[in-house]
Design a protein around this motif. Sequence first.
Motif, mmCIF file in Angstrom:
data_model
loop_
_atom_site.group_PDB
_atom_site.id
_atom_site.type_symbol
_atom_site.label_atom_id
_atom_site.label_comp_id
_atom_site.label_asym_id
_atom_site.label_seq_id
_atom_site.Cartn_x
_atom_site.Cartn_y
_atom_site.Cartn_z
ATOM 1 N N VAL A 49 49.995 35.895 47.724
ATOM 2 C CA VAL A 49 49.223 35.860 46.483
ATOM 3 C C VAL A 49 48.310 37.076 46.373
ATOM 4 N N SER A 50 48.158 37.541 45.140
ATOM 5 C CA SER A 50 47.196 38.598 44.827
ATOM 6 C C SER A 50 45.832 37.976 44.578
ATOM 7 N N ALA A 51 44.837 38.832 44.364
ATOM 8 C CA ALA A 51 43.525 38.352 43.951
ATOM 9 C C ALA A 51 43.612 37.812 42.529
ATOM 10 N N SER A 103 39.332 43.674 50.164
ATOM 11 C CA SER A 103 40.109 42.612 50.804
ATOM 12 C C SER A 103 39.653 41.213 50.421
ATOM 13 N N TYR A 104 38.380 41.090 49.985
ATOM 14 C CA TYR A 104 37.857 39.761 49.686
ATOM 15 C C TYR A 104 38.560 39.106 48.495
ATOM 16 N N GLY A 105 39.109 39.878 47.599
ATOM 17 C CA GLY A 105 39.809 39.283 46.461
ATOM 18 C C GLY A 105 40.971 38.419 46.919
ATOM 19 N N GLU A 106 41.827 38.971 47.779
ATOM 20 C CA GLU A 106 42.988 38.220 48.274
ATOM 21 C C GLU A 106 42.577 37.121 49.259
ATOM 22 N N LEU A 107 41.562 37.389 50.060
ATOM 23 C CA LEU A 107 41.106 36.362 51.013
ATOM 24 C C LEU A 107 40.618 35.123 50.257
ATOM 25 N N LEU A 108 39.884 35.323 49.187
ATOM 26 C CA LEU A 108 39.372 34.198 48.404
ATOM 27 C C LEU A 108 40.487 33.475 47.665
ATOM 28 N N SER A 109 41.339 34.225 46.975
ATOM 29 C CA SER A 109 42.383 33.572 46.175
ATOM 30 C C SER A 109 43.355 32.799 47.050
ATOM 31 N N SER A 110 43.728 33.372 48.185
ATOM 32 C CA SER A 110 44.706 32.701 49.054
ATOM 33 C C SER A 110 44.138 31.413 49.643
ATOM 34 N N ARG A 111 42.832 31.401 49.959
ATOM 35 C CA ARG A 111 42.204 30.177 50.461
ATOM 36 C C ARG A 111 42.212 29.084 49.391
ATOM 37 N N LEU A 112 41.903 29.469 48.156
ATOM 38 C CA LEU A 112 41.912 28.485 47.072
ATOM 39 C C LEU A 112 43.320 27.940 46.842
ATOM 40 N N VAL A 113 44.307 28.829 46.843
ATOM 41 C CA VAL A 113 45.693 28.404 46.609
ATOM 42 C C VAL A 113 46.158 27.479 47.729
ATOM 43 N N ALA A 114 45.839 27.818 48.973
ATOM 44 C CA ALA A 114 46.241 26.981 50.108
ATOM 45 C C ALA A 114 45.605 25.597 50.015
ATOM 46 N N ALA A 115 44.317 25.538 49.647
ATOM 47 C CA ALA A 115 43.631 24.249 49.521
ATOM 48 C C ALA A 115 44.246 23.417 48.395
ATOM 49 N N TRP A 167 47.735 28.454 56.137
ATOM 50 C CA TRP A 167 47.184 29.725 55.637
ATOM 51 C C TRP A 167 47.339 30.761 56.742
ATOM 52 N N ALA A 168 47.935 31.900 56.396
ATOM 53 C CA ALA A 168 48.177 32.949 57.390
ATOM 54 C C ALA A 168 47.420 34.201 56.972
ATOM 55 N N ASP A 169 46.620 34.707 57.861
ATOM 56 C CA ASP A 169 45.848 35.925 57.584
ATOM 57 C C ASP A 169 46.762 37.138 57.733
ATOM 58 N N GLU A 178 56.193 24.214 56.186
ATOM 59 C CA GLU A 178 57.001 24.195 54.971
ATOM 60 C C GLU A 178 56.636 25.383 54.091
ATOM 61 N N ILE A 179 55.342 25.686 54.050
ATOM 62 C CA ILE A 179 54.845 26.766 53.190
ATOM 63 C C ILE A 179 53.762 27.537 53.922
ATOM 64 N N TRP A 180 53.926 28.866 53.938
ATOM 65 C CA TRP A 180 52.832 29.747 54.357
ATOM 66 C C TRP A 180 52.169 30.286 53.091
ATOM 67 N N VAL A 181 50.860 30.333 53.091
ATOM 68 C CA VAL A 181 50.139 31.032 52.028
ATOM 69 C C VAL A 181 49.480 32.251 52.667
ATOM 70 N N VAL A 182 49.833 33.431 52.146
ATOM 71 C CA VAL A 182 49.407 34.683 52.770
ATOM 72 C C VAL A 182 48.710 35.568 51.730
ATOM 73 N N PRO A 183 47.526 36.093 52.044
ATOM 74 C CA PRO A 183 46.913 37.063 51.131
ATOM 75 C C PRO A 183 47.695 38.377 51.129
ATOM 76 N N GLY A 184 48.011 38.872 49.953
ATOM 77 C CA GLY A 184 48.704 40.151 49.860
ATOM 78 C C GLY A 184 47.747 41.321 49.978
ATOM 79 N N PHE A 185 48.303 42.540 49.970
ATOM 80 C CA PHE A 185 47.496 43.760 49.829
ATOM 81 C C PHE A 185 46.764 44.195 51.091
ATOM 82 N N ILE A 186 46.412 43.252 51.980
ATOM 83 C CA ILE A 186 45.562 43.610 53.121
ATOM 84 C C ILE A 186 46.343 43.594 54.433
ATOM 85 N N ALA A 187 45.822 44.355 55.380
ATOM 86 C CA ALA A 187 46.412 44.445 56.723
ATOM 87 C C ALA A 187 45.282 44.831 57.678
#
Length: 817
Positions: A37-39, A125-137, A148-150, A185-194
Amino acid sequence: MQVLKFGGTSVASAENIQKSLAIVAQAAVEAPVVMVVSALGGTTDALIGAGRAAAAGDASYSETLQLLLARHDEAARKLLANVSEETLASVYESVYDRFEELTELCKGIFALGELSNRTLDRLMSYGELLSSRLVAAAAQAQGMHVVWADARQLIRTNSRFGTAEVDMVTTQQQVASFKEKMPAEIWVVPGFIAADSNGATTTLGRGGSDYTAALLAAALDAEKLEIWTDVSGMMTADPRLVRSARPIARISYQEAMELSHFGAKVLYPPTIQPVMQRGIPLWIKNTFAPDDYGTLVEVAPPRAATVVQGISSIGNLTLLNLEGSGMVGIPGFSKRLFAALARERINVILITQSSSEHSICVGVNAQDTAPAQVAVDEEFATEIAAGRIEPLRPEKDLAIVALVGENMKDHPGISGKLFGALGQNGVNIRAIAQGASEKNISTVIRAQDVRKAINVLHEAFFEATKKQVNLFILGPGNVGSKLIEQLARQQPHLLEKLGLQVRVVAIANSRHCLVDENGLDLTAWPEELAQAPAQTLEEFTQLIIGRNLRNSIFVDVTANPAAAGIYADLLAKSVAIVACNKVAASSDYAHYAKLKSLSKEFNTSYLFETNVGAALPIIGTLNDLTRSGDVVRRMEAVLSGTLNFVFNNYDGSRPFAEVVRQAQAEGYTEPDPRLDLSGSDVARKILILAREAGQVMEMSDIEIETFLPPACLEGDVEAFYTQMAAHESHFKALYDAATAAGKRLKFVARYADGRAAVGLQQVAPGHDLYDLRGKDNVVLFYTDRYVDQPLVVKGAGAGAEVTASGVFADIIRAARL
């Protein structure tokens, strides 16, 4: 496994996130899913803005962070409305912790007054970190088995912050290890960051979430990669620029890479390489229309029906020209040029070199212009000082427009069609580049011409059956209003039978100008024009030039000398001219010749058939004669429908002035009938014919034999009618003399042996002019081929409806060139 990536618009709100999760849940029925997911849409830009504000000492960064917090808080409340208080509190705590970190980070930037690339990467990086946490929840709240995978633990890069490069081997190992430890079954991963080897956060470039998804797909050897966005696949052109752009169903990796590199925003360019190496199919789909087919990027798609797959562009380009005689035959100049640019980390977008080796031209991003110029001038300082090379010359405000397609290879005529289409619309090409693979032809043009160029090329390569024509009409009076009626009536026919989509973009009179770039409603225009803003002729000219629409035609249905004065400016911009106005063609010969020359130089039309004989094909016939090698020796003509109507209807039983008033009332005369009755209008017409026959002639060379008493030409129009009534005996005497001789009065224009004259003549029975009735005109052409028996063009030569039809015919001729 399958990898599904969702862009910023797909996760911009709680509602959009729910749509994305529904797509993931359906996909997870078939196989495990990695959801990248993107931010939330707009978040990354806001974070960059906050960081730059803080670095500049602007405390408003805190307001930006508060707005972002409120937005994420609202999304969390909507997504988690049905979870337990404990779960909700845990998510809120995570969100608020991230924003506390963001606030501290921005405070540090504010205190230092500096924003390094390393800090900026961490901030973004905080944009993707926040959005991915919300999507995973939210996914967990719906009962999905989610981990949730960092991405910082999965993707390894070097430490080149801002433009980090991926360590493919380590990334593959880390992804494989994580998969083994954390099956789900599903990984949710923040995009854009490494992250680099020290664990510092890095980013993969704007649009890098696509790249994240491709890297994970390659590392997992996924069955497919899906990029979910807000459009239904890659398009034949940017739909924001080309309304008729359509989706590309299937495309090769190479074509997709070319299009994405040249500005196809739907796909981040580096995305292609990882999946292409593994042969993993790549789908581009629409989150908001999931049933649409989208675009499938694959190894060997079916052969496309069109030669060109797509048209794309890159803006904000500068050309750097290195040239000089000292380069010819000397090895190493290219190497030194590219090395100098590489040292400044300046990316070269396009390269072209003349075969004479006298110049090398490269295209770079506009923001790199200044450092590039300094670097190259320093590298070649010795040669510049010695005069062997010129200082680097940047050309700004440019763009690249590229044709892309596998089928272009070994297909002759593509370049010719491209250059011809652009040339006909006045789009100048500054540079050209084409690779040996023939998948791409790139042209550098002015940035302001991009919209026109892409539409012209899309029309040429994808809409062969339809051509859009844009009309700017000046003078919606008697003839002009009839023309607009005819256009409105014939628009469906023109589209169906000729493939011409004729749109009236603007209608202007001496007071107002009505404009709609999408085409005016040709039924309601009179009322709308009366309420339209005022506009001068100069402003109207700039409107036509500024709109820069393809296949533009200026239609002058006036007798205004000032209107004729703008023709040169428009022709020089490849705007075609259709003129009912006789002023330009009968002006000084030098001006007439200049307009004809501009028409040829800029490959556009200057047509004025209605200047002589309304809708009769007089000028067209004359041009056909001369173009085929014939020589016009003599012309004899009745060229005034007004005068023919007058003398055909005057028999002495009612006053001459009354017959002239009837001609004016029925719309046969010029707005000022004295132009007709004095013979000056006929003189203009024979002058135009003589010039079109190849004669260099001025208006002063035409002998005008007037039949009016001098007093009739003094004063205004009403005085003209008064004096005609007073001299009725004069007109009666002219009629009686002709009748007594068994002849008829005709106002005749004559041209022979380089001389021309107009005047009233008595015409005997048997002559081609004798039986000319009503408002008809006739021209007799005596040429090398038509010696004894002339070529005759005859028919109605006056009237608003007829004249409008002649203007209409010229418009169609101009449109089909």
